[in-house]
Design a protein around this motif. Sequence first.
Motif, short mmCIF file in Angstrom:
data_model
loop_
_atom_site.label_atom_id
_atom_site.label_comp_id
_atom_site.label_asym_id
_atom_site.label_seq_id
_atom_site.Cartn_x
_atom_site.Cartn_y
_atom_site.Cartn_z
N LEU A 115 0.83 -1.21 0.00
CA LEU A 115 0.00 0.00 0.00
C LEU A 115 0.86 1.25 0.00
O LEU A 115 0.52 2.25 -0.64
N VAL A 116 1.99 1.21 0.71
CA VAL A 116 2.90 2.37 0.70
C VAL A 116 3.42 2.61 -0.71
O VAL A 116 3.42 3.74 -1.21
N ASP A 117 3.89 1.54 -1.37
CA ASP A 117 4.38 1.68 -2.75
C ASP A 117 3.26 2.12 -3.69
O ASP A 117 3.51 2.90 -4.63
N LEU A 118 2.04 1.64 -3.44
CA LEU A 118 0.92 1.96 -4.32
C LEU A 118 0.60 3.45 -4.29
O LEU A 118 0.54 4.11 -5.33
N PHE A 119 0.40 3.99 -3.09
CA PHE A 119 0.02 5.40 -2.99
C PHE A 119 1.20 6.33 -3.28
O PHE A 119 1.00 7.41 -3.84
N ALA A 120 2.40 5.90 -2.92
CA ALA A 120 3.57 6.73 -3.28
C ALA A 120 3.78 6.72 -4.79
O ALA A 120 4.19 7.73 -5.37
N GLY A 121 3.48 5.59 -5.43
CA GLY A 121 3.66 5.51 -6.87
C GLY A 121 2.75 6.40 -7.67
O GLY A 121 3.07 6.79 -8.79
N VAL A 122 1.56 6.73 -7.10
CA VAL A 122 0.64 7.62 -7.81
C VAL A 122 1.31 8.97 -8.09
O VAL A 122 1.08 9.59 -9.13
N ALA A 123 2.14 9.43 -7.17
CA ALA A 123 2.79 10.73 -7.34
C ALA A 123 4.21 10.63 -7.83
O ALA A 123 4.67 11.50 -8.58
N LEU A 124 4.95 9.57 -7.46
CA LEU A 124 6.39 9.52 -7.72
C LEU A 124 6.77 8.67 -8.92
O LEU A 124 7.80 8.94 -9.54
N ASP A 125 5.98 7.65 -9.24
CA ASP A 125 6.41 6.70 -10.28
C ASP A 125 6.34 7.28 -11.68
O ASP A 125 6.90 6.69 -12.62
N TRP A 126 5.65 8.40 -11.87
CA TRP A 126 5.62 9.00 -13.21
C TRP A 126 7.01 9.46 -13.62
O TRP A 126 7.44 9.27 -14.77
N LYS A 127 7.73 10.08 -12.69
CA LYS A 127 9.10 10.51 -13.02
C LYS A 127 10.05 9.34 -13.06
O LYS A 127 10.92 9.26 -13.94
N ARG A 128 9.89 8.38 -12.13
CA ARG A 128 10.76 7.21 -12.15
C ARG A 128 10.57 6.42 -13.43
O ARG A 128 11.52 5.81 -13.94
N LEU A 129 9.37 6.45 -13.99
CA LEU A 129 9.10 5.67 -15.19
C LEU A 129 9.90 6.16 -16.39
O LEU A 129 10.26 5.37 -17.27
N VAL A 130 10.19 7.45 -16.46
CA VAL A 130 10.93 7.99 -17.60
C VAL A 130 12.43 8.02 -17.36
O VAL A 130 13.18 8.51 -18.20
N THR A 131 12.89 7.50 -16.21
CA THR A 131 14.31 7.40 -15.95
C THR A 131 14.78 5.95 -15.97
O THR A 131 15.93 5.68 -15.63
N VAL A 132 13.92 5.04 -16.35
CA VAL A 132 14.23 3.62 -16.41
C VAL A 132 14.17 3.17 -17.86
O VAL A 132 13.29 3.60 -18.62
N SER A 133 15.12 2.34 -18.26
CA SER A 133 15.12 1.86 -19.64
C SER A 133 13.92 0.95 -19.88
O SER A 133 13.44 0.26 -18.97
N LEU A 134 13.45 0.95 -21.08
CA LEU A 134 12.27 0.18 -21.46
C LEU A 134 12.68 -1.16 -22.06
O LEU A 134 13.73 -1.27 -22.70
N PRO A 135 11.85 -2.21 -21.87
CA PRO A 135 10.58 -2.24 -21.14
C PRO A 135 10.79 -2.42 -19.64
O PRO A 135 11.81 -2.97 -19.21
N VAL A 136 9.82 -1.98 -18.85
CA VAL A 136 9.95 -2.06 -17.39
C VAL A 136 9.21 -3.25 -16.81
O VAL A 136 9.43 -3.60 -15.66
#
Length: 838
Positions: A115-136
């Motif tokens: 749940l911590v990762d889930l709610f934190a990901g709503v705000a933080l994972d958008w930026k992390r998503l574009v700093t990770v090579s694809l596919p994730v």
Amino acid sequence: MSAAPPLEGPTRGRRATRRAARRRAPVRSVGGTLVVWLLLAVASTAWWPVHRDGSMVTAGVTAVVAGTAVALTGALGRLSAAVVGVLTVAVFTVTGVPAAVPGESAGLLPTGPGLVDLFAGVALDWKRLVTVSLPVGSYESLLVPYFVATLVATVTAVTVAVRASRPETASIPALVLFAAGVVVGPSRLDLSVATAVVLGGIALVWALTVRHARRAVAVATTVGARVPVWRSVARPALVGTGTVLAAAVVATGLGSVAPPTVGRSVARTDVVRPFDPRDEVSPLSAFRSYEEPGAADAPQLRVTGLPQGGFVRIATLDTYDGVVFRVGGDDGSSASGTFERVPTTVDVGDVRGSDVRVGVDVAAYRGVWLPTVGDLESVTFRGADAEQDRRSFFYDRATSTGAVVGGVGTDTRYDLEAVLPDQPDDEQLASARPGTADVPSPTGVPDAVRERVESTTADARTPGEELVAAVRWLTSTGYVSHGVGDDRASRSGHGADRIQELLTAPVMIGDQEQYAVAAALMARQIGFPSRVVMGFTPGGDVRRSSSEPGSAAAGPSGGATTLRGSDVTARVEVDTAQWGWVTLDPNPVLREIPDEQDQTPQPVTRPETVVPPPPVEQQDQDQQAPPQSDRETPPVPPLWLQVLLAALPWVLATLGFLALVLLPFAVVLLRKRLRRRRRRRAPTPRARVTGAWEEYRDALVDRGHEVPGAATRREVVAGAPGRGGAGLAALADRSVFGPGAVDAATADRMWSATDEAIASLADDRTRRQRWRAAVSLRSLRSAGWWGRRRPATRRRPSGAVRPSGTDRHDQGRPGAGDYDGPEAGERRGRPSEDRGEP
């Protein structure tokens, strides 16, 4: 009684209309939901290059099903937007962890860390998503952005499709979902253009069909007869579909014939990377430290599965500034400066070669650069710090270079799956043509490079032959010396002055550091993009026999190999049009170095201007050490800070959940506050009096008091709770319908009495009841969201006959259905029959 017969026709028409609407409701709901599903499925294809894993399908299906259930529940129960929002958050909490963070779920149930990762990901994972090579794939919680976007889009789209008056606008959430996938997706186009055309075509066809169907229903209701479906709906829809398809074919054809000339700019092409190689010291500057006594015989790496004569890469360096070769351009524009996290695998489908699987155990080697082999496909860390190493690993596809933020230590162990590219032989290399790889232009190149290229390649006819001739000249003319122990004096470094000295000395003496840099600069002078690769190989590229001291303890191909400090080497890679990047070994064979007085000086003219060299004093080689001091022992934060950092995600997740839950209530309170302020600050005293009465009436409605839409003020206060209602009604009627003008004092007195009357409504009520009244939506629904009360009259069907005995003045009387307010009184032009005493 005379009005009864005329009312029979309109009443029967209204009932028929309502029955027809009820019959069409299931068809509209099912059809709209299916079209929304189709739109969301097409829009989700923009996210496939981001994840490219079956877990994305699971997350998408879960979000669509859950979102549809919430939207249909809201439609059947006639729930408000705030209640639907709360249901959406609840469904997101229950289904989010198993669908979007599967690694943290307990089967189908969420866990605390999940749940911590889930709610934190709503705000933080958008930026992390574009700093990770694809596919994730399903790496960590990076599925959360797609899951929450799909869930919100489904709830919004299905709700609009089954409840709104214009259901065709339900395609907008799908378009937003598609746009979000494009923004966080890869920089190459892939199928985005075709997907956009298909998605836009479906949305347009649906809009045309719904529009013509709505028009057909309106016409049928007006004329009282059914309209042919083919003429009113099907034919226009087919014509519109044909037009859209024709436009799509033309647009796609034009895009194929004249593709865009500039690169596609998305979020990952502009975001600041978390690892910048320009902040690191070039590993080539510490080359001689591996040859120092003690380090030369010390095991650096233990490798299993390394092919015979294999090469372990430390880093690829493609930027030369006259002082050092390093990774990444000065402005960060070079592709070699783009390091990304690798969540699953690296796409090496376009590399032709042999697959290898290598295991690496780090011994004495230190540094931020992770030793790899060939073109990396995947890396799996082992040991106690495997999870931390995996989170800290970054990779640059352009140079096949890996890095671990925090540095590589003794406990670092990992397995590599890679592809060893096929390499051409010397005969094939002679026919090579320069490739088109983008590498930073070198600066500070000494003139001796150009002069040696001209003197050694005079007989060559093609760029490939010139490259082979230049490399052969280095391997056949040079001598190897590391300048340590009993070796001949050989200055370290690879700046412009050292390369100038190497190429113009009577006896060319250096080691792999200088020869690799000289070969790379000569290759660029010929026209080949080039770069230097530093690493380890059994024997160190000096052609030692296995019986000589210092050679690597290498086993057979695929066996165990111990790479020592003396096995360090540097090579050069050149980009060719036929084979891509080709690795060349420009290092001479280890042989005895002749005396300088027996040699004829080299006929090379020194340049008139030379790049200013570094300080003249010789740098003590004992001071040369790998850049590792600050990364071996990271500072340990204090205990209170560790506890704070451990509790911070839970606190933030809790606050975020509470904010999402309380947001709808805050919006309702703010809206009521603004409505009261608008009424209190009305431009005229009479309008302020009317606004005060409306405020009191809305307070009654929010507290559950039944207020008919056409009731007079005195009827409203009849049986109302609290005190002062009758006086308010009398004062409002006297102010609105009285012969005199209303002054500001009367308006202020009206508002003071209204505040007291509203305060009395809270008497004998619990705190929960007062809170429910404060956030109630009854007054907003009855008076309109902006506080403008809707008339209570029912629309008379077209062509209906007004009942006898009624005229336009009767509509203002109680029960006539008109709104009893100031506008009504002014429209009638006479005082109401029910006004209070003056």
